[in-house]
Design a protein around this motif. Sequence first.
Motif, mmCIF file in Angstrom:
data_model
loop_
_atom_site.group_PDB
_atom_site.id
_atom_site.type_symbol
_atom_site.label_atom_id
_atom_site.label_comp_id
_atom_site.label_asym_id
_atom_site.label_seq_id
_atom_site.Cartn_x
_atom_site.Cartn_y
_atom_site.Cartn_z
ATOM 1 N N PRO A 231 20.867 -33.339 -4.674
ATOM 2 C CA PRO A 231 20.485 -32.368 -3.805
ATOM 3 C C PRO A 231 19.919 -32.764 -2.614
ATOM 4 O O PRO A 231 19.329 -32.091 -1.838
ATOM 5 C CB PRO A 231 19.605 -32.210 -5.080
ATOM 6 C CG PRO A 231 19.574 -32.291 -5.617
ATOM 7 C CD PRO A 231 20.706 -33.864 -5.894
ATOM 8 N N GLU A 232 18.960 -34.394 -2.203
ATOM 9 C CA GLU A 232 18.636 -35.105 -1.448
ATOM 10 C C GLU A 232 19.390 -33.725 0.127
ATOM 11 O O GLU A 232 19.173 -34.142 1.000
ATOM 12 C CB GLU A 232 18.441 -35.528 -1.188
ATOM 13 C CG GLU A 232 17.666 -36.476 -2.365
ATOM 14 C CD GLU A 232 18.180 -37.019 -3.607
ATOM 15 O OE1 GLU A 232 19.704 -36.059 -3.855
ATOM 16 O OE2 GLU A 232 17.744 -36.750 -4.504
ATOM 17 N N VAL A 233 20.820 -33.984 -0.130
ATOM 18 C CA VAL A 233 21.165 -33.870 1.191
ATOM 19 C C VAL A 233 21.143 -32.075 1.787
ATOM 20 O O VAL A 233 21.776 -31.742 2.769
ATOM 21 C CB VAL A 233 22.453 -33.810 1.019
ATOM 22 C CG1 VAL A 233 22.955 -35.342 0.965
ATOM 23 C CG2 VAL A 233 23.542 -32.994 0.181
ATOM 24 N N ALA A 253 18.453 -24.492 -10.357
ATOM 25 C CA ALA A 253 16.424 -23.769 -9.767
ATOM 26 C C ALA A 253 15.334 -25.113 -10.213
ATOM 27 O O ALA A 253 14.741 -24.855 -9.283
ATOM 28 C CB ALA A 253 16.707 -22.578 -10.810
ATOM 29 N N ARG A 254 15.220 -25.606 -10.704
ATOM 30 C CA ARG A 254 14.108 -25.975 -11.790
ATOM 31 C C ARG A 254 14.498 -27.341 -10.182
ATOM 32 O O ARG A 254 13.508 -28.160 -9.943
ATOM 33 C CB ARG A 254 14.271 -27.186 -13.023
ATOM 34 C CG ARG A 254 14.066 -25.106 -13.757
ATOM 35 C CD ARG A 254 13.971 -26.356 -14.949
ATOM 36 N NE ARG A 254 12.562 -27.179 -15.539
ATOM 37 C CZ ARG A 254 13.140 -28.153 -16.395
ATOM 38 N NH1 ARG A 254 13.747 -27.843 -17.260
ATOM 39 N NH2 ARG A 254 11.649 -28.538 -16.448
ATOM 40 N N THR A 255 15.413 -27.627 -10.023
ATOM 41 C CA THR A 255 15.652 -28.860 -8.978
ATOM 42 C C THR A 255 15.143 -28.003 -7.926
ATOM 43 O O THR A 255 14.132 -29.287 -7.099
ATOM 44 C CB THR A 255 17.437 -29.613 -9.059
ATOM 45 O OG1 THR A 255 17.247 -29.500 -9.910
ATOM 46 C CG2 THR A 255 17.469 -29.973 -7.799
ATOM 47 N N ALA A 256 15.734 -27.327 -7.448
ATOM 48 C CA ALA A 256 14.789 -26.772 -6.253
ATOM 49 C C ALA A 256 13.674 -26.723 -5.668
ATOM 50 O O ALA A 256 13.547 -27.269 -4.735
ATOM 51 C CB ALA A 256 15.969 -25.056 -5.917
ATOM 52 N N VAL A 257 13.372 -26.606 -7.261
ATOM 53 C CA VAL A 257 11.699 -26.303 -6.744
ATOM 54 C C VAL A 257 11.502 -27.927 -6.580
ATOM 55 O O VAL A 257 10.326 -27.719 -5.835
ATOM 56 C CB VAL A 257 11.091 -25.874 -8.361
ATOM 57 C CG1 VAL A 257 9.701 -25.831 -8.127
ATOM 58 C CG2 VAL A 257 11.622 -24.172 -8.303
ATOM 59 N N ARG A 258 11.950 -28.545 -7.364
ATOM 60 C CA ARG A 258 11.257 -30.078 -6.875
ATOM 61 C C ARG A 258 11.975 -30.032 -5.759
ATOM 62 O O ARG A 258 10.943 -31.284 -5.020
ATOM 63 C CB ARG A 258 12.266 -30.301 -8.054
ATOM 64 C CG ARG A 258 11.250 -30.581 -9.141
ATOM 65 C CD ARG A 258 12.141 -30.998 -10.800
ATOM 66 N NE ARG A 258 11.104 -31.343 -11.743
ATOM 67 C CZ ARG A 258 10.449 -30.508 -12.457
ATOM 68 N NH1 ARG A 258 11.518 -28.966 -12.160
ATOM 69 N NH2 ARG A 258 10.266 -30.428 -13.243
ATOM 70 N N MET A 259 12.671 -30.033 -5.133
ATOM 71 C CA MET A 259 12.641 -30.224 -4.008
ATOM 72 C C MET A 259 11.815 -29.758 -2.972
ATOM 73 O O MET A 259 12.427 -29.953 -1.320
ATOM 74 C CB MET A 259 14.399 -29.876 -3.598
ATOM 75 C CG MET A 259 14.998 -30.881 -4.416
ATOM 76 S SD MET A 259 15.173 -32.462 -4.349
ATOM 77 C CE MET A 259 15.346 -33.156 -2.481
ATOM 78 N N GLY A 260 11.089 -28.607 -2.702
ATOM 79 C CA GLY A 260 10.592 -27.966 -2.681
ATOM 80 C C GLY A 260 10.355 -26.775 -1.484
ATOM 81 O O GLY A 260 9.861 -25.784 -0.759
ATOM 82 N N SER A 261 11.699 -25.866 -2.322
ATOM 83 C CA SER A 261 11.817 -25.003 -2.124
ATOM 84 C C SER A 261 10.458 -23.091 -3.115
ATOM 85 O O SER A 261 10.269 -23.861 -4.457
ATOM 86 C CB SER A 261 12.782 -23.728 -2.879
ATOM 87 O OG SER A 261 13.231 -24.458 -1.756
ATOM 88 N N GLN A 262 10.148 -22.423 -2.199
ATOM 89 C CA GLN A 262 8.518 -22.275 -2.347
ATOM 90 C C GLN A 262 8.979 -20.876 -4.098
ATOM 91 O O GLN A 262 8.460 -20.580 -4.429
ATOM 92 C CB GLN A 262 7.676 -21.985 -1.843
ATOM 93 C CG GLN A 262 7.610 -22.519 -0.316
ATOM 94 C CD GLN A 262 6.353 -23.300 -1.311
ATOM 95 O OE1 GLN A 262 5.356 -23.090 -2.397
ATOM 96 N NE2 GLN A 262 7.079 -24.607 -1.054
ATOM 97 N N HIS A 263 10.389 -20.250 -3.609
ATOM 98 C CA HIS A 263 10.425 -18.737 -4.044
ATOM 99 C C HIS A 263 12.220 -18.992 -4.614
ATOM 100 O O HIS A 263 12.832 -18.955 -3.522
ATOM 101 C CB HIS A 263 10.344 -17.346 -3.108
ATOM 102 C CG HIS A 263 9.556 -17.651 -2.582
ATOM 103 N ND1 HIS A 263 7.650 -16.679 -3.055
ATOM 104 C CD2 HIS A 263 8.593 -17.362 -0.932
ATOM 105 C CE1 HIS A 263 6.654 -16.815 -2.440
ATOM 106 N NE2 HIS A 263 7.767 -17.311 -1.267
#
Length: 408
Positions: A231-233, A253-263
Amino acid sequence: MAVHVINEARRCLQCKKPLCRLAGCPAQTNIPEMIRLFLAGKSREAGAMLFANNPMSVVCSLVCDHEAQCEGHCIQGRKGSPVQISSIEHYISDAYLDWAVLEREPAKHQQVAVIGSGPAGITVAVRLAQQGYDITIFERKDKIGGMMRYGIPEFRLPKSILERYQTKLQALGIQIRPNTTIGEALHLDDLFADGFDAVFIGSGAWKARRLNVKGESLGNVAYAVDYLQNPEVYELGDRVAVIGAGNSAMDVARTAVRMGSQHVTIYCRGQKARASQREIDYTLADGVEIEYGLGVAELTPDGPLFRERTFDEEGHVTSEGEPALYPADTTIIAASQTTKSKIVNTTTGLDLNDKGLIAVHGNGETSRAGVFSGGDVVLGPWNVIQTVKNSKLVAEAMDRYLTAKRQG
Protein backbone atom coordinates in the motif's frame (compact mmCIF):
# COMPACT_ATOMS: atom_id res chain seq x y z
CA MET A 1 -2.77 -9.65 29.27
CA ALA A 2 -1.84 -12.79 31.28
CA VAL A 3 -4.37 -12.03 34.03
CA HIS A 4 -7.07 -11.41 31.44
CA VAL A 5 -6.31 -14.69 29.65
CA ILE A 6 -6.26 -16.69 32.87
CA ASN A 7 -9.55 -15.19 33.98
CA GLU A 8 -11.07 -16.04 30.62
CA ALA A 9 -9.75 -19.60 30.83
CA ARG A 10 -11.34 -20.02 34.27
CA ARG A 11 -14.73 -19.18 32.76
CA CYS A 12 -14.63 -22.31 30.57
CA LEU A 13 -17.28 -24.79 31.75
CA GLN A 14 -15.45 -27.84 30.32
CA CYS A 15 -18.65 -28.96 28.59
CA LYS A 16 -19.11 -32.69 28.03
CA LYS A 17 -20.28 -31.83 24.52
CA PRO A 18 -18.06 -28.85 23.62
CA LEU A 19 -19.85 -27.05 20.82
CA CYS A 20 -16.90 -24.67 20.52
CA ARG A 21 -14.99 -27.60 19.07
CA LEU A 22 -17.63 -29.87 17.57
CA ALA A 23 -19.73 -27.21 15.82
CA GLY A 24 -17.48 -24.17 15.88
CA CYS A 25 -14.00 -25.17 14.77
CA PRO A 26 -13.41 -26.49 11.23
CA ALA A 27 -10.08 -27.96 12.40
CA GLN A 28 -11.70 -29.58 15.46
CA THR A 29 -9.28 -27.94 17.89
CA ASN A 30 -9.68 -29.55 21.31
CA ILE A 31 -10.47 -26.29 23.08
CA PRO A 32 -11.49 -27.70 26.49
CA GLU A 33 -8.30 -29.75 26.70
CA MET A 34 -6.24 -26.73 25.66
CA ILE A 35 -7.76 -24.71 28.50
CA ARG A 36 -7.43 -27.57 31.01
CA LEU A 37 -3.73 -27.98 30.27
CA PHE A 38 -3.17 -24.23 30.40
CA LEU A 39 -4.79 -23.86 33.82
CA ALA A 40 -2.79 -26.86 35.06
CA GLY A 41 0.46 -25.06 34.26
CA LYS A 42 1.10 -27.16 31.15
CA SER A 43 1.22 -24.43 28.51
CA ARG A 44 3.86 -26.22 26.45
CA GLU A 45 1.79 -29.39 26.29
CA ALA A 46 -1.21 -27.27 25.28
CA GLY A 47 0.86 -25.55 22.60
CA ALA A 48 2.18 -28.86 21.27
CA MET A 49 -1.36 -30.20 21.01
CA LEU A 50 -2.50 -27.08 19.16
CA PHE A 51 0.41 -27.20 16.71
CA ALA A 52 0.01 -30.92 16.06
CA ASN A 53 -3.64 -30.37 15.16
CA ASN A 54 -3.15 -27.07 13.33
CA PRO A 55 0.34 -25.82 12.41
CA MET A 56 -1.20 -22.41 11.72
CA SER A 57 -2.72 -22.13 15.20
CA VAL A 58 -1.07 -18.84 16.13
CA VAL A 59 -2.26 -17.28 12.86
CA CYS A 60 -5.78 -18.63 13.26
CA SER A 61 -5.93 -17.21 16.78
CA LEU A 62 -5.64 -13.75 15.19
CA VAL A 63 -7.50 -13.92 11.88
CA CYS A 64 -10.29 -16.50 12.24
CA ASP A 65 -13.92 -15.39 12.40
CA HIS A 66 -14.15 -16.44 16.04
CA GLU A 67 -17.60 -14.95 16.54
CA ALA A 68 -19.01 -17.30 13.92
CA GLN A 69 -16.83 -20.25 14.92
CA CYS A 70 -15.53 -21.28 18.35
CA GLU A 71 -16.65 -18.28 20.39
CA GLY A 72 -19.96 -18.13 18.58
CA HIS A 73 -20.77 -21.64 19.87
CA CYS A 74 -19.55 -21.15 23.45
CA ILE A 75 -22.32 -21.97 25.92
CA GLN A 76 -21.32 -18.96 28.05
CA GLY A 77 -22.40 -16.70 25.20
CA ARG A 78 -26.05 -17.68 25.58
CA LYS A 79 -26.56 -15.55 28.68
CA GLY A 80 -23.49 -13.34 28.59
CA SER A 81 -20.17 -13.02 26.83
CA PRO A 82 -18.49 -16.14 25.42
CA VAL A 83 -15.08 -17.23 26.65
CA GLN A 84 -12.47 -15.35 24.61
CA ILE A 85 -11.02 -18.55 23.18
CA SER A 86 -9.00 -16.67 20.57
CA SER A 87 -7.05 -14.77 23.23
CA ILE A 88 -6.27 -17.96 25.13
CA GLU A 89 -5.19 -19.78 21.98
CA HIS A 90 -3.00 -16.89 20.92
CA TYR A 91 -1.30 -16.64 24.31
CA ILE A 92 -0.46 -20.36 24.24
CA SER A 93 0.40 -20.84 20.57
CA ASP A 94 2.43 -17.62 20.25
CA ALA A 95 4.70 -18.72 23.09
CA TYR A 96 4.89 -22.29 21.78
CA LEU A 97 6.08 -21.15 18.36
CA ASP A 98 9.35 -20.13 20.01
CA TRP A 99 9.53 -23.11 22.39
CA ALA A 100 8.77 -25.74 19.78
CA VAL A 101 11.42 -28.21 18.75
CA LEU A 102 9.78 -30.00 15.83
CA GLU A 103 10.92 -33.58 15.38
CA ARG A 104 11.27 -35.62 12.19
CA GLU A 105 10.71 -39.31 11.66
CA PRO A 106 13.58 -41.24 10.05
CA ALA A 107 14.28 -40.11 6.49
CA LYS A 108 12.14 -41.74 3.81
CA HIS A 109 14.44 -40.54 1.01
CA GLN A 110 11.59 -39.17 -1.08
CA GLN A 111 11.40 -35.60 -2.30
CA VAL A 112 8.26 -33.48 -2.30
CA ALA A 113 7.88 -30.11 -4.01
CA VAL A 114 5.49 -27.65 -2.40
CA ILE A 115 4.47 -24.78 -4.66
CA GLY A 116 3.42 -21.80 -2.56
CA SER A 117 4.07 -20.95 1.08
CA GLY A 118 0.66 -19.78 2.22
CA PRO A 119 -1.30 -21.66 4.90
CA ALA A 120 -1.87 -24.62 2.57
CA GLY A 121 1.78 -24.95 1.58
CA ILE A 122 3.09 -24.50 5.13
CA THR A 123 0.62 -27.04 6.56
CA VAL A 124 1.51 -29.69 3.97
CA ALA A 125 5.24 -28.96 4.22
CA VAL A 126 5.33 -29.24 8.02
CA ARG A 127 3.27 -32.42 8.24
CA LEU A 128 5.22 -34.23 5.52
CA ALA A 129 8.61 -33.01 6.78
CA GLN A 130 7.80 -34.37 10.23
CA GLN A 131 7.04 -37.71 8.59
CA GLY A 132 10.54 -37.85 7.14
CA TYR A 133 10.05 -36.51 3.62
CA ASP A 134 12.51 -34.08 2.02
CA ILE A 135 10.59 -30.89 1.29
CA THR A 136 11.40 -27.98 -0.99
CA ILE A 137 9.06 -24.98 -1.01
CA PHE A 138 8.95 -22.92 -4.20
CA GLU A 139 7.73 -19.39 -3.44
CA ARG A 140 7.24 -16.85 -6.21
CA LYS A 141 7.78 -13.90 -3.88
CA ASP A 142 10.79 -13.03 -1.76
CA LYS A 143 9.26 -14.03 1.58
CA ILE A 144 7.01 -16.85 2.76
CA GLY A 145 3.42 -16.47 3.89
CA GLY A 146 1.42 -16.09 0.70
CA MET A 147 -1.81 -14.20 1.22
CA MET A 148 -1.15 -14.16 4.98
CA ARG A 149 1.78 -11.83 4.33
CA TYR A 150 0.63 -9.98 1.24
CA GLY A 151 -3.13 -9.91 1.76
CA ILE A 152 -3.64 -9.44 5.52
CA PRO A 153 -2.52 -6.09 6.97
CA GLU A 154 0.14 -5.84 9.65
CA PHE A 155 -2.36 -4.59 12.22
CA ARG A 156 -4.25 -7.88 11.93
CA LEU A 157 -1.33 -10.26 11.45
CA PRO A 158 2.19 -9.09 12.38
CA LYS A 159 4.72 -10.15 9.76
CA SER A 160 7.15 -11.10 12.54
CA ILE A 161 5.02 -14.22 13.12
CA LEU A 162 5.75 -15.37 9.57
CA GLU A 163 9.48 -14.79 10.07
CA ARG A 164 9.32 -17.07 13.09
CA TYR A 165 7.53 -19.70 10.98
CA GLN A 166 10.35 -19.58 8.45
CA THR A 167 12.85 -20.31 11.21
CA LYS A 168 10.85 -23.39 12.23
CA LEU A 169 10.50 -24.60 8.64
CA GLN A 170 14.24 -24.40 8.11
CA ALA A 171 14.90 -26.14 11.43
CA LEU A 172 12.78 -29.03 10.12
CA GLY A 173 15.12 -29.31 7.15
CA ILE A 174 12.67 -27.72 4.71
CA GLN A 175 14.42 -25.91 1.86
CA ILE A 176 12.85 -22.66 0.69
CA ARG A 177 13.46 -21.36 -2.81
CA PRO A 178 12.17 -17.77 -3.02
CA ASN A 179 11.52 -15.67 -6.14
CA THR A 180 10.73 -18.82 -8.13
CA THR A 181 7.52 -19.09 -10.14
CA ILE A 182 6.68 -22.55 -11.41
CA GLY A 183 5.32 -22.04 -14.90
CA GLU A 184 7.97 -19.57 -16.04
CA ALA A 185 11.60 -20.72 -16.29
CA LEU A 186 10.77 -23.95 -14.41
CA HIS A 187 7.75 -26.11 -15.19
CA LEU A 188 6.09 -28.91 -13.27
CA ASP A 189 7.69 -31.45 -15.62
CA ASP A 190 11.12 -30.19 -14.56
CA LEU A 191 10.38 -31.06 -10.94
CA PHE A 192 9.65 -34.68 -11.77
CA ALA A 193 12.65 -34.85 -14.10
CA ASP A 194 14.84 -33.67 -11.22
CA GLY A 195 13.70 -36.46 -8.95
CA PHE A 196 10.73 -35.13 -7.01
CA ASP A 197 8.36 -37.96 -6.11
CA ALA A 198 5.26 -35.82 -5.61
CA VAL A 199 4.18 -32.20 -6.01
CA PHE A 200 1.71 -30.14 -4.00
CA ILE A 201 0.24 -27.06 -5.67
CA GLY A 202 -0.87 -24.49 -3.12
CA SER A 203 -0.32 -21.40 -5.23
CA GLY A 204 -3.37 -19.52 -3.95
CA ALA A 205 -5.77 -17.13 -5.64
CA TRP A 206 -3.87 -14.03 -6.68
CA LYS A 207 -5.79 -12.82 -9.73
CA ALA A 208 -8.32 -10.08 -9.02
CA ARG A 209 -11.90 -10.57 -10.17
CA ARG A 210 -13.09 -7.85 -12.49
CA LEU A 211 -16.34 -5.98 -12.07
CA ASN A 212 -16.68 -5.93 -15.87
CA VAL A 213 -17.75 -2.31 -15.97
CA LYS A 214 -16.34 0.62 -17.91
CA GLY A 215 -13.37 2.33 -16.29
CA GLU A 216 -11.48 -0.51 -14.61
CA SER A 217 -8.25 0.42 -16.43
CA LEU A 218 -8.23 4.05 -15.25
CA GLY A 219 -5.23 5.38 -13.34
CA ASN A 220 -7.23 6.11 -10.19
CA VAL A 221 -8.54 2.53 -9.93
CA ALA A 222 -6.82 -0.40 -8.18
CA TYR A 223 -7.64 -3.96 -7.13
CA ALA A 224 -7.55 -4.93 -3.47
CA VAL A 225 -5.23 -7.90 -4.03
CA ASP A 226 -2.67 -5.53 -5.59
CA TYR A 227 -3.12 -2.67 -3.12
CA LEU A 228 -2.71 -4.80 0.00
CA GLN A 229 0.58 -6.26 -1.20
CA ASN A 230 2.29 -2.86 -1.03
CA PRO A 231 0.00 0.00 0.00
CA GLU A 232 2.93 2.39 0.51
CA VAL A 233 3.38 2.86 -3.24
CA TYR A 234 -0.17 4.13 -3.82
CA GLU A 235 -1.18 7.80 -3.67
CA LEU A 236 -4.86 7.43 -2.85
CA GLY A 237 -5.82 10.99 -1.99
CA ASP A 238 -8.21 12.04 0.74
CA ARG A 239 -11.39 10.43 -0.55
CA VAL A 240 -11.36 6.68 -1.23
CA ALA A 241 -14.16 4.42 -2.45
CA VAL A 242 -13.86 0.69 -1.74
CA ILE A 243 -16.19 -1.61 -3.66
CA GLY A 244 -16.83 -4.92 -1.89
CA ALA A 245 -18.42 -6.51 1.14
CA GLY A 246 -15.93 -9.04 2.53
CA ASN A 247 -13.02 -8.95 4.96
CA SER A 248 -10.75 -7.87 2.12
CA ALA A 249 -12.79 -4.70 1.64
CA MET A 250 -12.54 -4.00 5.38
CA ASP A 251 -8.76 -4.57 5.27
CA VAL A 252 -8.38 -2.17 2.34
CA ALA A 253 -10.47 0.53 4.00
CA ARG A 254 -8.68 0.29 7.35
CA THR A 255 -5.30 0.31 5.61
CA ALA A 256 -6.26 3.40 3.60
CA VAL A 257 -7.18 5.20 6.81
CA ARG A 258 -3.80 4.30 8.31
CA MET A 259 -2.06 5.55 5.17
CA GLY A 260 -3.63 8.99 5.63
CA SER A 261 -6.85 9.06 3.61
CA GLN A 262 -9.43 11.20 5.40
CA HIS A 263 -12.71 9.97 3.93
CA VAL A 264 -12.98 6.25 3.20
CA THR A 265 -16.28 4.61 2.28
CA ILE A 266 -17.09 0.97 1.54
CA TYR A 267 -19.89 0.41 -0.95
CA CYS A 268 -21.79 -2.89 -0.85
CA ARG A 269 -24.27 -3.97 -3.51
CA GLY A 270 -26.29 -6.05 -1.04
CA GLN A 271 -28.16 -5.18 2.12
CA LYS A 272 -25.39 -6.43 4.39
CA ALA A 273 -21.68 -7.14 4.31
CA ARG A 274 -20.17 -10.63 4.07
CA ALA A 275 -17.33 -9.67 6.39
CA SER A 276 -17.31 -10.90 9.97
CA GLN A 277 -19.11 -8.69 12.46
CA ARG A 278 -15.89 -8.14 14.38
CA GLU A 279 -14.14 -6.79 11.29
CA ILE A 280 -17.13 -4.59 10.49
CA ASP A 281 -17.09 -3.21 14.04
CA TYR A 282 -13.39 -2.39 13.86
CA THR A 283 -13.82 -0.83 10.43
CA LEU A 284 -16.55 1.47 11.70
CA ALA A 285 -14.48 2.26 14.79
CA ASP A 286 -11.65 3.37 12.48
CA GLY A 287 -13.96 5.99 10.99
CA VAL A 288 -14.83 4.19 7.75
CA GLU A 289 -18.37 4.59 6.43
CA ILE A 290 -20.28 1.66 4.91
CA GLU A 291 -23.14 2.16 2.46
CA TYR A 292 -25.40 -0.64 1.27
CA GLY A 293 -27.61 -1.38 -1.72
CA LEU A 294 -25.46 0.25 -4.38
CA GLY A 295 -24.67 -1.50 -7.66
CA VAL A 296 -21.67 -0.18 -9.58
CA ALA A 297 -22.44 1.10 -13.08
CA GLU A 298 -19.16 2.70 -14.14
CA LEU A 299 -15.81 3.93 -12.82
CA THR A 300 -14.70 7.46 -13.71
CA PRO A 301 -11.76 9.78 -12.94
CA ASP A 302 -14.03 11.55 -10.46
CA GLY A 303 -15.23 8.41 -8.67
CA PRO A 304 -17.62 5.48 -9.21
CA LEU A 305 -21.16 5.72 -10.55
CA PHE A 306 -23.64 3.65 -8.53
CA ARG A 307 -27.25 2.68 -9.06
CA GLU A 308 -29.32 2.67 -5.88
CA ARG A 309 -31.01 -0.71 -5.51
CA THR A 310 -34.29 -1.59 -3.85
CA PHE A 311 -35.05 -5.04 -2.43
CA ASP A 312 -38.12 -7.09 -1.59
CA GLU A 313 -38.66 -8.82 1.75
CA GLU A 314 -36.67 -11.86 0.59
CA GLY A 315 -33.70 -9.74 -0.37
CA HIS A 316 -34.14 -9.89 -4.13
CA VAL A 317 -33.37 -6.78 -6.17
CA THR A 318 -36.61 -5.27 -7.47
CA SER A 319 -35.28 -2.13 -9.16
CA GLU A 320 -32.20 0.01 -9.72
CA GLY A 321 -32.07 3.77 -10.03
CA GLU A 322 -30.19 5.95 -12.46
CA PRO A 323 -26.38 6.08 -12.13
CA ALA A 324 -25.15 8.73 -9.72
CA LEU A 325 -21.61 9.90 -9.04
CA TYR A 326 -20.05 9.18 -5.63
CA PRO A 327 -16.95 11.40 -5.67
CA ALA A 328 -13.63 9.74 -4.88
CA ASP A 329 -9.97 10.36 -5.64
CA THR A 330 -9.32 6.61 -5.84
CA THR A 331 -11.55 3.57 -6.26
CA ILE A 332 -10.35 0.18 -5.01
CA ILE A 333 -12.14 -2.97 -6.17
CA ALA A 334 -12.39 -5.71 -3.52
CA ALA A 335 -14.56 -8.20 -5.38
CA SER A 336 -12.69 -11.41 -4.54
CA GLN A 337 -9.92 -13.24 -6.42
CA THR A 338 -9.38 -16.24 -8.63
CA THR A 339 -6.33 -18.26 -9.65
CA LYS A 340 -3.59 -17.43 -12.09
CA SER A 341 -3.00 -19.94 -14.86
CA LYS A 342 0.78 -20.17 -15.33
CA ILE A 343 1.11 -23.65 -13.83
CA VAL A 344 -1.90 -25.05 -15.67
CA ASN A 345 -0.90 -23.52 -19.01
CA THR A 346 2.57 -25.07 -18.82
CA THR A 347 1.54 -28.52 -17.54
CA THR A 348 0.01 -31.37 -19.48
CA GLY A 349 -2.76 -33.45 -17.92
CA LEU A 350 -3.87 -30.97 -15.25
CA ASP A 351 -7.61 -30.33 -15.39
CA LEU A 352 -9.63 -27.34 -14.17
CA ASN A 353 -13.24 -27.24 -13.02
CA ASP A 354 -15.94 -24.92 -14.35
CA LYS A 355 -14.81 -22.17 -11.95
CA GLY A 356 -11.27 -22.15 -13.30
CA LEU A 357 -9.89 -23.82 -10.16
CA ILE A 358 -7.71 -26.94 -10.17
CA ALA A 359 -9.99 -29.97 -10.28
CA VAL A 360 -9.34 -32.59 -7.60
CA HIS A 361 -10.94 -35.82 -6.48
CA GLY A 362 -10.59 -37.61 -3.18
CA ASN A 363 -8.31 -35.58 -0.92
CA GLY A 364 -6.41 -33.35 -3.29
CA GLU A 365 -5.55 -35.81 -6.07
CA THR A 366 -5.45 -33.98 -9.41
CA SER A 367 -5.88 -35.50 -12.86
CA ARG A 368 -2.13 -36.05 -13.05
CA ALA A 369 -0.51 -38.82 -11.01
CA GLY A 370 1.73 -37.56 -8.24
CA VAL A 371 0.33 -34.03 -8.34
CA PHE A 372 -1.85 -32.89 -5.47
CA SER A 373 -3.46 -29.54 -4.79
CA GLY A 374 -5.30 -27.70 -2.03
CA GLY A 375 -6.09 -24.35 -0.50
CA ASP A 376 -7.45 -21.38 -2.46
CA VAL A 377 -6.33 -22.74 -5.84
CA VAL A 378 -8.86 -25.57 -5.28
CA LEU A 379 -11.39 -24.08 -2.86
CA GLY A 380 -11.40 -20.51 -4.12
CA PRO A 381 -10.65 -17.61 -1.73
CA TRP A 382 -11.23 -19.08 1.70
CA ASN A 383 -10.16 -18.52 5.27
CA VAL A 384 -7.03 -19.89 6.91
CA ILE A 385 -8.73 -22.46 9.14
CA GLN A 386 -10.69 -24.04 6.27
CA THR A 387 -7.47 -24.16 4.26
CA VAL A 388 -5.72 -25.95 7.13
CA LYS A 389 -8.56 -28.47 7.41
CA ASN A 390 -8.31 -29.21 3.68
CA SER A 391 -4.51 -29.31 3.64
CA LYS A 392 -4.28 -31.84 6.49
CA LEU A 393 -6.38 -34.26 4.43
CA VAL A 394 -4.23 -33.63 1.36
CA ALA A 395 -1.04 -34.30 3.36
CA GLU A 396 -2.48 -37.64 4.51
CA ALA A 397 -3.32 -38.56 0.90
CA MET A 398 0.18 -37.62 -0.22
CA ASP A 399 1.70 -39.80 2.49
CA ARG A 400 -0.41 -42.74 1.32
CA TYR A 401 0.66 -42.15 -2.30
CA LEU A 402 4.34 -41.84 -1.40
CA THR A 403 4.20 -44.92 0.85
CA ALA A 404 2.70 -46.98 -1.98
CA LYS A 405 5.30 -45.65 -4.40
CA ARG A 406 8.12 -46.47 -1.97
CA GLN A 407 6.85 -49.98 -1.30
CA GLY A 408 5.80 -50.77 -4.84
